[in-house]
Scaffold this active site. Structure first.
Site, PDB file in Angstrom:
ATOM      1  N   ARG A  19     -10.279  17.457 -24.669  1.00  0.00           N
ATOM      2  CA  ARG A  19     -11.542  16.778 -24.998  1.00  0.00           C
ATOM      3  C   ARG A  19     -11.790  16.861 -26.498  1.00  0.00           C
ATOM      4  O   ARG A  19     -11.050  17.486 -27.233  1.00  0.00           O
ATOM      5  CB  ARG A  19     -12.709  17.423 -24.240  1.00  0.00           C
ATOM      6  CG  ARG A  19     -12.774  18.938 -24.435  1.00  0.00           C
ATOM      7  CD  ARG A  19     -14.085  19.514 -23.932  1.00  0.00           C
ATOM      8  NE  ARG A  19     -14.308  19.346 -22.513  1.00  0.00           N
ATOM      9  CZ  ARG A  19     -13.841  20.152 -21.549  1.00  0.00           C
ATOM     10  NH1 ARG A  19     -13.071  21.186 -21.887  1.00  0.00           N
ATOM     11  NH2 ARG A  19     -14.099  19.933 -20.288  1.00  0.00           N
ATOM     12  N   ASP A  40      -4.722  23.093 -22.709  1.00  0.00           N
ATOM     13  CA  ASP A  40      -6.136  23.453 -22.698  1.00  0.00           C
ATOM     14  C   ASP A  40      -6.365  24.474 -21.598  1.00  0.00           C
ATOM     15  O   ASP A  40      -5.692  24.436 -20.553  1.00  0.00           O
ATOM     16  CB  ASP A  40      -7.001  22.209 -22.457  1.00  0.00           C
ATOM     17  CG  ASP A  40      -8.432  22.377 -22.914  1.00  0.00           C
ATOM     18  OD1 ASP A  40      -8.803  21.776 -23.940  1.00  0.00           O
ATOM     19  OD2 ASP A  40      -9.185  23.130 -22.254  1.00  0.00           O
ATOM     20  N   VAL A  63      -4.606  30.130 -25.160  1.00  0.00           N
ATOM     21  CA  VAL A  63      -4.085  30.428 -26.495  1.00  0.00           C
ATOM     22  C   VAL A  63      -4.179  31.907 -26.846  1.00  0.00           C
ATOM     23  O   VAL A  63      -3.599  32.343 -27.840  1.00  0.00           O
ATOM     24  CB  VAL A  63      -4.814  29.594 -27.581  1.00  0.00           C
ATOM     25  CG1 VAL A  63      -4.587  28.107 -27.355  1.00  0.00           C
ATOM     26  CG2 VAL A  63      -6.300  29.935 -27.649  1.00  0.00           C
ATOM     27  N   TYR A 154     -18.802  32.875 -35.668  1.00  0.00           N
ATOM     28  CA  TYR A 154     -18.042  31.632 -35.813  1.00  0.00           C
ATOM     29  C   TYR A 154     -17.656  31.422 -37.273  1.00  0.00           C
ATOM     30  O   TYR A 154     -16.508  31.088 -37.579  1.00  0.00           O
ATOM     31  CB  TYR A 154     -18.872  30.462 -35.292  1.00  0.00           C
ATOM     32  CG  TYR A 154     -18.201  29.112 -35.470  1.00  0.00           C
ATOM     33  CD1 TYR A 154     -17.247  28.668 -34.564  1.00  0.00           C
ATOM     34  CD2 TYR A 154     -18.529  28.280 -36.537  1.00  0.00           C
ATOM     35  CE1 TYR A 154     -16.623  27.432 -34.723  1.00  0.00           C
ATOM     36  CE2 TYR A 154     -17.920  27.040 -36.700  1.00  0.00           C
ATOM     37  CZ  TYR A 154     -16.971  26.624 -35.791  1.00  0.00           C
ATOM     38  OH  TYR A 154     -16.359  25.410 -35.954  1.00  0.00           O
ATOM     39  N   LYS A 158     -13.783  31.139 -38.914  1.00  0.00           N
ATOM     40  CA  LYS A 158     -13.250  30.000 -39.662  1.00  0.00           C
ATOM     41  C   LYS A 158     -12.874  30.387 -41.090  1.00  0.00           C
ATOM     42  O   LYS A 158     -11.922  29.825 -41.660  1.00  0.00           O
ATOM     43  CB  LYS A 158     -14.252  28.841 -39.649  1.00  0.00           C
ATOM     44  CG  LYS A 158     -14.478  28.263 -38.255  1.00  0.00           C
ATOM     45  CD  LYS A 158     -13.157  27.817 -37.599  1.00  0.00           C
ATOM     46  CE  LYS A 158     -13.369  27.177 -36.245  1.00  0.00           C
ATOM     47  NZ  LYS A 158     -12.108  26.694 -35.627  1.00  0.00           N
TER      48      LYS A 158
END
Length: 277
Positions: A19, A40, A63, A154, A158
């Protein structure tokens, strides 16, 4: 060499490909003749997306699990061919104040957003080095160049992806393997549901991120910021004194966008899914 000629026949693996940005990227690359494999954690959705678009390979992929990732890449190479491009796209973005974030969610963000990128890069890189060619593209975020209240963990994840990718680029310079980061602004996907874009900087569409990935594969470079306006603002803010940059961010609504201004009802389905509620 034209864009189509440089992409046609390349085997491209996309994590989190069922998605959003991952799927939009898969569709864009398939149209240019790439051979697509998507993975996914959502087995039902990845099968639906893979079937609907007739991708060369699609399967469940965790993952954060070395066996799952290794088996997935083994299967892709057996069914489709040697991997030319790995796009580490899988990631989650729960919102809220750090003191309200459970340890389970903290670990989940770090496991998927950082460890998953490191793990996938490591496994794919070993294969690419042996062939003397390849390209690893990590989907980071403009949040990796700034700090946004409500996204502390988050943001940290990143920032880590950017540092990791830049380091690999230097560590493996001259090997034939390229490394790139993509830094999207807030994007109109389920991940960004219920959140308003900063004043004057509209949210991106997933197709815009996909187009940036296409350009990177055609002509590799270290970073691609999307949108151009949001990317330019990010660079500009980082050139300002800290207090001025923070004040500018607050004036654009960054202090409330992922906290008090979130539309909790619009965001509920996403938050429940990524939190495992």
């Amino acid at each position: 060499m034209s864009k189509i000629e440089s992409i046609r026949g390349k085997v491209v693996v996309i994590t989190g490909g069922a998605r959003g940005i991952g799927l939009a990227t898969a569709v864009a690359l398939e149209k240019l003749g790439a051979l697509i494999a998507i993975g996914d954690i959502d087995e039902k959705t990845v099968k639906e997306s893979g079937t609907d678009h007739d991708f060369e390979y699609y399967a469940r992929l965790d993952v954060t699990d070395i066996q799952s990732f290794t088996t997935f890449l083994d299967d892709v190479e057996r069914e489709v061919g040697p991997i030319d491009v790995l796009i580490n796209n899988a990631g989650i973005m729960p919102t809220g104040r750090l003191v309200d974030e459970t340890d389970q969610i903290t670990r989940r963000i770090l496991d998927i957003n950082i460890y998953g990128v490191i793990l996938g890069s490591k496994i794919a890189l070993a294969r690419m080095l042996a062939r003397g060619k390849g390209h690893i593209i990590n989907i980071a975020s403009l949040a990796g160049e700034t700090h946004i209240p409500g996204l502390a963990t988050y943001n940290a994840s990143k920032h880590a992806v950017l540092g990791f990718t830049d380091t690999l680029r230097e560590e493996y310079r001259g090997t034939g393997v390229a490394f790139s980061s993509v830094l999207p602004t807030l994007t109109n996907t389920e991940l960004g549901s219920g959140v308003a874009a900063p004043k004057g900087l509209p949210a991106a569409e997933p197709e815009e991120i996909a187009a940036a990935v296409v350009r990177l594969i055609t002509k590799p470079r270290p970073k691609a910021r999307v949108t151009r306006a949001a990317g330019a603002m990010s660079v500009f803010v980082n050139l300002l004194p800290q207090s001025a940059g923070d004040a500018l961010g607050r004036s654009m609504g960054s202090g409330r966008a992922f906290l008090d201004d979130v539309d909790a009802e619009k965001r509920r389905a996403y938050e429940e899914r990524v939190r495992g509620d």
